[in-house]
Design a protein around this motif. Sequence first.
Motif, PDB file in Angstrom:
ATOM      1  N   GLU A 162      26.366-107.316-112.226  1.00 41.12           N
ATOM      2  CA  GLU A 162      25.068-107.118-111.594  1.00 41.12           C
ATOM      3  C   GLU A 162      23.931-107.086-112.614  1.00 41.12           C
ATOM      4  OE1 GLU A 162      24.991-104.350-108.303  1.00 41.12           O
ATOM      5  OE2 GLU A 162      22.812-104.258-108.536  1.00 41.12           O
ATOM      6  N   LEU A 163      24.251-106.619-113.815  1.00 41.91           N
ATOM      7  CA  LEU A 163      23.221-106.650-114.870  1.00 41.91           C
ATOM      8  C   LEU A 163      22.819-108.086-115.163  1.00 41.91           C
ATOM      9  CD1 LEU A 163      24.560-103.969-117.404  1.00 41.91           C
ATOM     10  CD2 LEU A 163      22.469-103.824-116.068  1.00 41.91           C
ATOM     11  N   ILE A 164      23.823-108.986-115.152  1.00 43.08           N
ATOM     12  CA  ILE A 164      23.535-110.414-115.380  1.00 43.08           C
ATOM     13  C   ILE A 164      22.645-110.942-114.251  1.00 43.08           C
ATOM     14  CG2 ILE A 164      24.592-112.712-115.449  1.00 43.08           C
ATOM     15  CD1 ILE A 164      26.970-111.406-116.905  1.00 43.08           C
ATOM     16  N   GLU A 165      23.008-110.570-113.024  1.00 43.30           N
ATOM     17  CA  GLU A 165      22.209-111.007-111.870  1.00 43.30           C
ATOM     18  C   GLU A 165      20.777-110.510-111.984  1.00 43.30           C
ATOM     19  OE1 GLU A 165      23.552-110.072-107.853  1.00 43.30           O
ATOM     20  OE2 GLU A 165      25.509-110.933-108.401  1.00 43.30           O
ATOM     21  N   ARG A 166      20.650-109.221-112.345  1.00 44.31           N
ATOM     22  CA  ARG A 166      19.302-108.640-112.447  1.00 44.31           C
ATOM     23  C   ARG A 166      18.488-109.304-113.548  1.00 44.31           C
ATOM     24  NH1 ARG A 166      19.218-102.185-111.302  1.00 44.31           N
ATOM     25  NH2 ARG A 166      20.408-102.239-109.370  1.00 44.31           N
ATOM     26  N   SER A 167      19.166-109.632-114.657  1.00 40.26           N
ATOM     27  CA  SER A 167      18.419-110.265-115.750  1.00 40.26           C
ATOM     28  C   SER A 167      17.942-111.659-115.337  1.00 40.26           C
ATOM     29  CB  SER A 167      19.264-110.322-117.013  1.00 40.26           C
ATOM     30  OG  SER A 167      20.208-111.344-116.895  1.00 40.26           O
ATOM     31  N   ASP A 168      18.707-112.306-114.436  1.00 34.82           N
ATOM     32  CA  ASP A 168      18.265-113.615-113.922  1.00 34.82           C
ATOM     33  C   ASP A 168      17.020-113.473-113.057  1.00 34.82           C
ATOM     34  OD1 ASP A 168      20.205-115.014-115.188  1.00 34.82           O
ATOM     35  OD2 ASP A 168      21.629-114.968-113.508  1.00 34.82           O
ATOM     36  N   GLN A 169      17.021-112.401-112.251  1.00 33.57           N
ATOM     37  CA  GLN A 169      15.916-112.232-111.301  1.00 33.57           C
ATOM     38  C   GLN A 169      14.673-111.614-111.939  1.00 33.57           C
ATOM     39  OE1 GLN A 169      17.880-109.900-108.365  1.00 33.57           O
ATOM     40  NE2 GLN A 169      19.139-111.627-107.650  1.00 33.57           N
ATOM     41  N   ALA A 170      14.880-110.750-112.959  1.00 37.73           N
ATOM     42  CA  ALA A 170      13.734-110.007-113.517  1.00 37.73           C
ATOM     43  C   ALA A 170      12.898-110.884-114.444  1.00 37.73           C
ATOM     44  CB  ALA A 170      14.239-108.796-114.265  1.00 37.73           C
ATOM     45  N   GLN A 171      11.733-110.323-114.785  1.00 40.00           N
ATOM     46  CA  GLN A 171      10.828-111.032-115.689  1.00 40.00           C
ATOM     47  C   GLN A 171      10.398-110.094-116.811  1.00 40.00           C
ATOM     48  OE1 GLN A 171       7.703-112.048-113.017  1.00 40.00           O
ATOM     49  NE2 GLN A 171       8.472-114.127-112.676  1.00 40.00           N
ATOM     50  N   LEU A 414      19.799 -98.777-112.917  1.00 36.58           N
ATOM     51  CA  LEU A 414      21.130 -99.318-113.205  1.00 36.58           C
ATOM     52  C   LEU A 414      21.867 -99.625-111.904  1.00 36.58           C
ATOM     53  CD1 LEU A 414      22.246 -96.901-116.046  1.00 36.58           C
ATOM     54  CD2 LEU A 414      21.626 -99.287-116.309  1.00 36.58           C
ATOM     55  N   PRO A 415      22.822-100.518-111.967  1.00 36.04           N
ATOM     56  CA  PRO A 415      23.582-100.814-110.747  1.00 36.04           C
ATOM     57  C   PRO A 415      24.577 -99.699-110.433  1.00 36.04           C
ATOM     58  CG  PRO A 415      24.194-102.310-112.524  1.00 36.04           C
ATOM     59  CD  PRO A 415      23.176-101.402-113.076  1.00 36.04           C
ATOM     60  N   LEU A 416      24.260 -98.880-109.440  1.00 35.10           N
ATOM     61  CA  LEU A 416      25.174 -97.804-109.045  1.00 35.10           C
ATOM     62  C   LEU A 416      25.702 -98.016-107.628  1.00 35.10           C
ATOM     63  CD1 LEU A 416      23.548 -94.472-110.259  1.00 35.10           C
ATOM     64  CD2 LEU A 416      25.017 -96.014-111.482  1.00 35.10           C
ATOM     65  N   LYS A 417      25.133 -98.991-106.951  1.00 34.11           N
ATOM     66  CA  LYS A 417      25.540 -99.177-105.554  1.00 34.11           C
ATOM     67  C   LYS A 417      26.969 -99.690-105.470  1.00 34.11           C
ATOM     68  CE  LYS A 417      21.912 -99.586-102.336  1.00 34.11           C
ATOM     69  NZ  LYS A 417      21.400-100.453-101.274  1.00 34.11           N
ATOM     70  N   GLU A 418      27.471 -99.703-104.249  1.00 28.28           N
ATOM     71  CA  GLU A 418      28.852-100.086-104.036  1.00 28.28           C
ATOM     72  C   GLU A 418      29.146-101.509-104.514  1.00 28.28           C
ATOM     73  OE1 GLU A 418      26.583-100.278-100.127  1.00 28.28           O
ATOM     74  OE2 GLU A 418      26.688 -99.042-101.893  1.00 28.28           O
ATOM     75  N   GLU A 419      30.377-101.679-104.991  1.00 23.63           N
ATOM     76  CA  GLU A 419      30.784-103.026-105.388  1.00 23.63           C
ATOM     77  C   GLU A 419      31.250-103.752-104.148  1.00 23.63           C
ATOM     78  OE1 GLU A 419      33.987-102.707-108.306  1.00 23.63           O
ATOM     79  OE2 GLU A 419      33.307-100.631-108.425  1.00 23.63           O
ATOM     80  N   ARG A 420      30.956-105.003-104.088  1.00 23.04           N
ATOM     81  CA  ARG A 420      31.467-105.786-102.946  1.00 23.04           C
ATOM     82  C   ARG A 420      32.132-107.045-103.482  1.00 23.04           C
ATOM     83  NH1 ARG A 420      30.725-103.219 -98.448  1.00 23.04           N
ATOM     84  NH2 ARG A 420      28.908-101.878 -98.364  1.00 23.04           N
ATOM     85  N   HIS A 421      33.288-107.307-102.949  1.00 23.93           N
ATOM     86  CA  HIS A 421      33.975-108.536-103.369  1.00 23.93           C
ATOM     87  C   HIS A 421      33.550-109.660-102.464  1.00 23.93           C
ATOM     88  CE1 HIS A 421      36.531-106.590-106.248  1.00 23.93           C
ATOM     89  NE2 HIS A 421      36.511-105.582-105.409  1.00 23.93           N
ATOM     90  N   HIS A 422      32.921-110.645-103.076  1.00 25.41           N
ATOM     91  CA  HIS A 422      32.449-111.762-102.248  1.00 25.41           C
ATOM     92  C   HIS A 422      33.556-112.790-102.090  1.00 25.41           C
ATOM     93  CE1 HIS A 422      28.515-110.052-102.357  1.00 25.41           C
ATOM     94  NE2 HIS A 422      28.605-109.959-103.670  1.00 25.41           N
TER      95      HIS A 422
END
Lengths: 422, 291
Positions: A162-171, A414-422
């Motif tokens: 999720e950190l990778i995802e957030r770094s993609d979305q953030a500026q 930080l990503p603390l929410k539930e993990e979901r398997h896609h």
Amino acid sequence: MTTRIKKHFDIILNHMERSPAFYTWVSILVVVIGLALYAILMSLIYSLEVFEFSIHVIWVTMVSNYVFLVVSSTGLCIVTSLGHVFGMQRYELIGRRGVFLAFITIIFGMISIGAHLGHPERAMIFNLLTPNFYSAMWWMGTLYTFYIVFIAIEYWLLARPELIERSDQAQGPLEIIYSHMAFRQLDHSRLGAVLKNHKLLQFVSAAALIAGLSAHNTLGALFGHVEARPLWHGSYYPVYFLLSASFCGYSWLLAVSIATYKIKKENIPEDYQSLIFEMAQVLALLLSIGLLFTAYKMGFGLFTPEKVKPIMLFLKGPFSQAFWLFEIAIGTVLPIPILMWAAKQKNIMGVLIASVMVLVGVYVMRYDFVVAAQVYPVIKNSLPSYLPTFMEVLFIGGVLGALFLTYVLGEKFLPLKEERHH
Amino acid sequence: MNKAAKKIGRRHFLKLLAGAYAYATLGSPGLAGAQTTRYGKLADTTRCIGCKRCMSACKRWNKLEVERNELVSDRETDLSAQNWVVVNLRADAKNLTQRIYEHWACQHCIQPACAGVCPVKAITKLPMGNVVINEKKCIGCRYCYQACPYKVPRFDFEKRVTRKCHLCYDRIPLLNYMKPACVEACPVEALSFGYKHEMILEAKKRVYKTKNARYILGLKEAGGTDMLTILPTKPEDLGLIVASQKVVNHNIDKLRVTGAGFMGASALAGFMYTYATLTRGKEKKNRDNSD
């Protein structure tokens, strides 16, 4: 230059919630932490006597606070490892939050004991240079160091996708921070591929669980080894600590996750709800077993000559109020029917109230356990008593405040929410 | 020099051999736990007059602080980081007319519990018998206080370390085998210092000869200690802490406690595995529903 910095700050500030309740909550916590820092400063300027001043009852609030936080951390590790080590996928929903909580509770527990020690800096040096393998305290310190490392890696592995995802979305600065936190430079390397492997997470979680259980066992043994303190001595506490860690872990997770959803006014997903009610049932079962353990301790203690006096302190003496009201009623007996009822009626608030009650009961139980044992034997005729100093209360408040502030900030950034398997 | 005087005859040699053998076999049981190289301190409460000169000498030698009125006779004093030796008036619970001055300090256990629990080996039992805390190494955790059967090591809140009597380890070997400061200062020879086996013999002799002296504290308590105290009655009657008559915090006992914990941890892991296995069906059902 200044406009660039302002722009960066604006991006971070925009990311934060702008509700007055949030700011009030954070400022209260900051004030509480400030007071604790003042207390630490006073202890450094004057003497350590501003904290635990008694020469007869020398392990008090800091030690009990440490034990409470550390036991909670192991408990959280136990509960989360049901998902990551034993393959129960529904428990993976609480994985990130649980592991993050386990990490911060152990860190603040260590801060608590650091303030208690006369020379914490020496502890780090001489633990390495001149270890005493016969001392439970050495084992505890060493194993908890391993545990902290493993639990930190476990959280990082859990949060990385999720950190990778957030770094993609953030500026701007957030992108840089998130990509550094995720070590994005490893993305296309061989190590990066290994990091994505679920087996690695399982291995690290198992290592954290083993280190946590062993360290926790030595914490119980630290008290159990002390033959000169009849209440602590014996193999009861190492075993009971494991049980109490389990119900502490369940209570923390239930209380914190429900409170987070309620404060954020978000709906709890259905699968999460069903997990909460299942956990409530398990917590009720663990509390019932805990009650049996307590009955055994008291009953067995009454038939052991050297343990009668300290046991009577709980049953009839100065600790009886704390024991009957907090440890037994609020901490164990009342939460069991509330949890059973809430799980049946699908009442989330019931679970929240019961788990908070358990945590309050356990906190008082830790204090009693640490202090009462030191009453016997003493050379003086009168029993020593202890009332925490004002500075001590400030410090403990600050440690707990800092713990909650870290959680609030973790929840924000930080990503603390539930993990979901896609 | 007369050569005949130096010569040992066959008969004389055999006599010496038999004597040495008899001493080794018969003499040793009485001196159990006493090595001839170890020192011991003997405090005779039946002789002590409560002048507290031992306290004052200890404070002078170890540069400890003196509190106001602390050294006044009959004033109750407790062991502390600045009080390594105390003298207190104690009455026999069974016979209140019987009162003694009790000289109390670290008992220097033969197998010290404090040294066993110290995580950084800051406490050492020296071959001479002294149990010494290395104050430059002590981390100030106070575990030694908890483990000590007599609650002797006390925490110094200023220096942030635990301190206690070290039986003047810095006087004995360095200063031409001088006695500890407290022993040297005693005006009535209530305190004696010497080889441990000699101290045991001396204590037994006094108990045998003196009417009042009835109990030797330290022969069996905590597995034997290098400080012996002659008491007129049992320690519990005088309100002293009663240590068990065996080694405190024995390593085997520690192993037992830790082992039980590991068994508990294994059982917990077993329960977790069982919980996961038993509810696997439920998990599958949930997954099917969500699909």
